[in-house]
Design a protein around this motif. Structure first.
Motif, PDB file in Angstrom:
ATOM      1  N   CYS A 110     -76.956   5.149 -11.377  1.00 50.80           N
ATOM      2  CA  CYS A 110     -76.554   6.175 -12.471  1.00 50.80           C
ATOM      3  C   CYS A 110     -75.645   7.083 -12.126  1.00 50.80           C
ATOM      4  O   CYS A 110     -74.802   7.642 -12.845  1.00 50.80           O
ATOM      5  CB  CYS A 110     -77.872   7.215 -12.598  1.00 50.80           C
ATOM      6  SG  CYS A 110     -79.361   6.309 -13.479  1.00 50.80           S
ATOM      7  N   ASN A 111     -75.308   7.425 -10.892  1.00 54.21           N
ATOM      8  CA  ASN A 111     -74.272   8.106 -10.196  1.00 54.21           C
ATOM      9  C   ASN A 111     -72.957   7.491 -10.538  1.00 54.21           C
ATOM     10  O   ASN A 111     -72.026   8.127 -10.693  1.00 54.21           O
ATOM     11  CB  ASN A 111     -74.239   8.832  -8.612  1.00 54.21           C
ATOM     12  CG  ASN A 111     -75.259   9.847  -8.621  1.00 54.21           C
ATOM     13  OD1 ASN A 111     -75.165  10.788  -9.330  1.00 54.21           O
ATOM     14  ND2 ASN A 111     -76.271   9.708  -7.995  1.00 54.21           N
ATOM     15  N   GLN A 112     -72.853   5.995 -10.418  1.00 49.97           N
ATOM     16  CA  GLN A 112     -71.726   5.409 -10.562  1.00 49.97           C
ATOM     17  C   GLN A 112     -71.240   5.412 -12.212  1.00 49.97           C
ATOM     18  O   GLN A 112     -69.898   5.365 -12.305  1.00 49.97           O
ATOM     19  CB  GLN A 112     -71.918   4.002 -10.171  1.00 49.97           C
ATOM     20  CG  GLN A 112     -72.083   3.547  -8.635  1.00 49.97           C
ATOM     21  CD  GLN A 112     -71.788   2.413  -8.062  1.00 49.97           C
ATOM     22  OE1 GLN A 112     -71.787   1.427  -9.030  1.00 49.97           O
ATOM     23  NE2 GLN A 112     -72.140   2.144  -6.852  1.00 49.97           N
ATOM     24  N   VAL A 113     -72.153   5.760 -12.994  1.00 51.66           N
ATOM     25  CA  VAL A 113     -71.833   5.965 -14.276  1.00 51.66           C
ATOM     26  C   VAL A 113     -70.686   7.259 -14.477  1.00 51.66           C
ATOM     27  O   VAL A 113     -69.781   7.400 -15.026  1.00 51.66           O
ATOM     28  CB  VAL A 113     -73.024   6.375 -15.480  1.00 51.66           C
ATOM     29  CG1 VAL A 113     -72.680   6.492 -16.809  1.00 51.66           C
ATOM     30  CG2 VAL A 113     -73.751   5.009 -15.474  1.00 51.66           C
ATOM     31  N   PHE A 114     -71.067   8.356 -13.874  1.00 46.30           N
ATOM     32  CA  PHE A 114     -70.510   9.775 -13.743  1.00 46.30           C
ATOM     33  C   PHE A 114     -69.043   9.486 -12.973  1.00 46.30           C
ATOM     34  O   PHE A 114     -68.295  10.054 -13.458  1.00 46.30           O
ATOM     35  CB  PHE A 114     -71.147  10.693 -12.803  1.00 46.30           C
ATOM     36  CG  PHE A 114     -72.288  11.310 -13.551  1.00 46.30           C
ATOM     37  CD1 PHE A 114     -72.223  12.115 -14.503  1.00 46.30           C
ATOM     38  CD2 PHE A 114     -73.582  10.873 -13.192  1.00 46.30           C
ATOM     39  CE1 PHE A 114     -73.442  12.556 -15.313  1.00 46.30           C
ATOM     40  CE2 PHE A 114     -74.927  11.355 -13.659  1.00 46.30           C
ATOM     41  CZ  PHE A 114     -74.686  12.338 -14.934  1.00 46.30           C
ATOM     42  N   ASP A 115     -68.858   8.527 -12.331  1.00 50.03           N
ATOM     43  CA  ASP A 115     -67.691   8.143 -11.545  1.00 50.03           C
ATOM     44  C   ASP A 115     -66.686   7.572 -12.673  1.00 50.03           C
ATOM     45  O   ASP A 115     -65.701   7.502 -12.366  1.00 50.03           O
ATOM     46  CB  ASP A 115     -67.745   7.032 -10.578  1.00 50.03           C
ATOM     47  CG  ASP A 115     -68.745   7.573  -9.240  1.00 50.03           C
ATOM     48  OD1 ASP A 115     -68.691   8.745  -9.121  1.00 50.03           O
ATOM     49  OD2 ASP A 115     -69.024   6.875  -8.451  1.00 50.03           O
ATOM     50  N   ARG A 116     -67.434   7.141 -13.750  1.00 49.94           N
ATOM     51  CA  ARG A 116     -66.263   6.477 -14.709  1.00 49.94           C
ATOM     52  C   ARG A 116     -66.205   7.448 -16.091  1.00 49.94           C
ATOM     53  O   ARG A 116     -65.321   7.042 -16.996  1.00 49.94           O
ATOM     54  CB  ARG A 116     -67.087   5.285 -15.186  1.00 49.94           C
ATOM     55  CG  ARG A 116     -66.713   4.254 -14.021  1.00 49.94           C
ATOM     56  CD  ARG A 116     -67.961   3.214 -14.147  1.00 49.94           C
ATOM     57  NE  ARG A 116     -67.584   2.061 -13.301  1.00 49.94           N
ATOM     58  CZ  ARG A 116     -68.019   2.154 -11.758  1.00 49.94           C
ATOM     59  NH1 ARG A 116     -68.705   3.343 -11.507  1.00 49.94           N
ATOM     60  NH2 ARG A 116     -67.806   1.150 -11.115  1.00 49.94           N
ATOM     61  N   LEU A 117     -66.858   8.650 -16.237  1.00 52.63           N
ATOM     62  CA  LEU A 117     -66.700   9.482 -17.355  1.00 52.63           C
ATOM     63  C   LEU A 117     -65.302  10.131 -17.238  1.00 52.63           C
ATOM     64  O   LEU A 117     -64.700  10.310 -16.108  1.00 52.63           O
ATOM     65  CB  LEU A 117     -68.024  10.778 -17.272  1.00 52.63           C
ATOM     66  CG  LEU A 117     -69.079   9.921 -17.364  1.00 52.63           C
ATOM     67  CD1 LEU A 117     -70.020  11.174 -17.366  1.00 52.63           C
ATOM     68  CD2 LEU A 117     -69.286   9.359 -18.858  1.00 52.63           C
ATOM     69  N   PRO A 118     -64.746  10.543 -18.187  1.00 49.61           N
ATOM     70  CA  PRO A 118     -63.536  11.468 -18.481  1.00 49.61           C
ATOM     71  C   PRO A 118     -63.907  12.657 -17.660  1.00 49.61           C
ATOM     72  O   PRO A 118     -64.765  13.271 -17.866  1.00 49.61           O
ATOM     73  CB  PRO A 118     -63.222  11.443 -19.840  1.00 49.61           C
ATOM     74  CG  PRO A 118     -64.341  10.805 -20.731  1.00 49.61           C
ATOM     75  CD  PRO A 118     -65.297  10.281 -19.817  1.00 49.61           C
ATOM     76  N   LEU A 119     -62.586  13.202 -17.034  1.00 44.51           N
ATOM     77  CA  LEU A 119     -62.641  14.445 -16.647  1.00 44.51           C
ATOM     78  C   LEU A 119     -62.588  15.545 -17.331  1.00 44.51           C
ATOM     79  O   LEU A 119     -63.328  16.871 -17.033  1.00 44.51           O
ATOM     80  CB  LEU A 119     -61.426  14.609 -15.696  1.00 44.51           C
ATOM     81  CG  LEU A 119     -61.395  13.915 -14.449  1.00 44.51           C
ATOM     82  CD1 LEU A 119     -60.108  14.015 -13.708  1.00 44.51           C
ATOM     83  CD2 LEU A 119     -62.472  14.137 -13.295  1.00 44.51           C
ATOM     84  N   ALA A 120     -62.262  15.362 -18.682  1.00 46.72           N
ATOM     85  CA  ALA A 120     -62.135  16.414 -19.521  1.00 46.72           C
ATOM     86  C   ALA A 120     -61.721  16.199 -20.984  1.00 46.72           C
ATOM     87  O   ALA A 120     -61.668  14.864 -21.009  1.00 46.72           O
ATOM     88  CB  ALA A 120     -60.896  17.479 -19.434  1.00 46.72           C
ATOM     89  N   ALA A 121     -61.964  16.741 -21.767  1.00 41.18           N
ATOM     90  CA  ALA A 121     -61.446  16.308 -23.339  1.00 41.18           C
ATOM     91  C   ALA A 121     -60.728  17.653 -23.895  1.00 41.18           C
ATOM     92  O   ALA A 121     -61.073  18.819 -23.790  1.00 41.18           O
ATOM     93  CB  ALA A 121     -62.643  16.141 -24.091  1.00 41.18           C
ATOM     94  N   VAL A 122     -59.705  17.624 -24.987  1.00 40.71           N
ATOM     95  CA  VAL A 122     -59.313  18.505 -25.779  1.00 40.71           C
ATOM     96  C   VAL A 122     -60.039  18.578 -27.256  1.00 40.71           C
ATOM     97  O   VAL A 122     -60.086  17.381 -27.756  1.00 40.71           O
ATOM     98  CB  VAL A 122     -57.784  18.431 -25.745  1.00 40.71           C
ATOM     99  CG1 VAL A 122     -57.371  19.702 -26.824  1.00 40.71           C
ATOM    100  CG2 VAL A 122     -57.321  18.690 -24.383  1.00 40.71           C
ATOM    101  N   ILE A 123     -60.455  19.383 -27.637  1.00 39.30           N
ATOM    102  CA  ILE A 123     -61.211  19.616 -29.124  1.00 39.30           C
ATOM    103  C   ILE A 123     -60.106  20.162 -30.085  1.00 39.30           C
ATOM    104  O   ILE A 123     -59.573  21.279 -29.860  1.00 39.30           O
ATOM    105  CB  ILE A 123     -62.633  20.157 -29.139  1.00 39.30           C
ATOM    106  CG1 ILE A 123     -63.395  19.559 -28.158  1.00 39.30           C
ATOM    107  CG2 ILE A 123     -62.947  20.269 -30.779  1.00 39.30           C
ATOM    108  CD1 ILE A 123     -64.971  20.298 -28.169  1.00 39.30           C
TER     109      ILE A 123
END
Length: 178
Positions: A7-20
């Motif tokens: 599960c923690n390895q999933v977080f390693d692959r998420l984007p750092l940020a987004a712009v709305i």
């Protein structure tokens, strides 16, 4: 490997940020400091490897990438009492310790102007009212968990609704009258 690690390895692959809507910077913790890289900070964030860890970093991560990831995940707005103590760039040591940083009004103004944005929406801190608005109503901290994290039994989770040019706080607190 156990389920927790997977599960923690999933977080390693998420984007750092987004712009709305080309106007609102959304991030878990806060603003990245400038690195030695040229260009703007969102471009620097986009150059971070798509698989990044924080502590310990993966072998393929350079120091600039490690700093950007750490700042985006662990930084907090500076408390008002600390504003006058911050260096010229508006970043300083966080009360959290452990190498975390905080960002003040100067850092916020510089970042928002550099990126042509208006607001920062973040998480990372518990607030009893569910949403905290700070730094001249430019930073929204959204507390959206069902656990109280030391905020008391009456702590509320909150969210915000972005509807074109309107940002609405949604929670059950009488502190917010949209």
């Amino acid at each position: 490997m156990d389920v927790w690690e997977e599960c923690n390895q999933v977080f390693d692959r998420l984007p750092l940020a987004a712009v709305i809507d080309h106007d609102i910077f959304c991030v878990h913790g806060g603003l990245p400091r400038r690195t030695t890289q040229d260009g703007n900070r969102i471009q620097a964030m986009l150059s971070v490897p798509s698989i990044s860890a924080v502590n310990p970093p993966y072998e393929h991560e350079d120091q600039a990438s490690i700093q950007i990831v750490s700042d985006c995940i662990w930084s907090d707005p500076a408390p008002d009492w600390q504003e006058d103590e911050l260096p010229e760039d508006g970043f300083g040591d966080s009360q959290r310790g452990g190498g975390a940083i905080c960002f003040g009004n100067r850092a916020i103004s510089d970042f928002l102007e550099e990126q042509n944005l208006s607001y920062i929406v973040r998480a990372h801190e518990a607030h009893a009212e569910g949403v905290a608005i700070s730094k001249g109503a430019r930073v929204f901290t959204v507390f959206s968990t069902s656990k109280d994290h030391g905020q008391g039994r009456a702590a509320l989770a909150g969210c915000i609704l972005v509807d074109f040019d309107k940002i609405q706080v949604i929670n059950r607190s009488p502190a917010y009258k949209n």
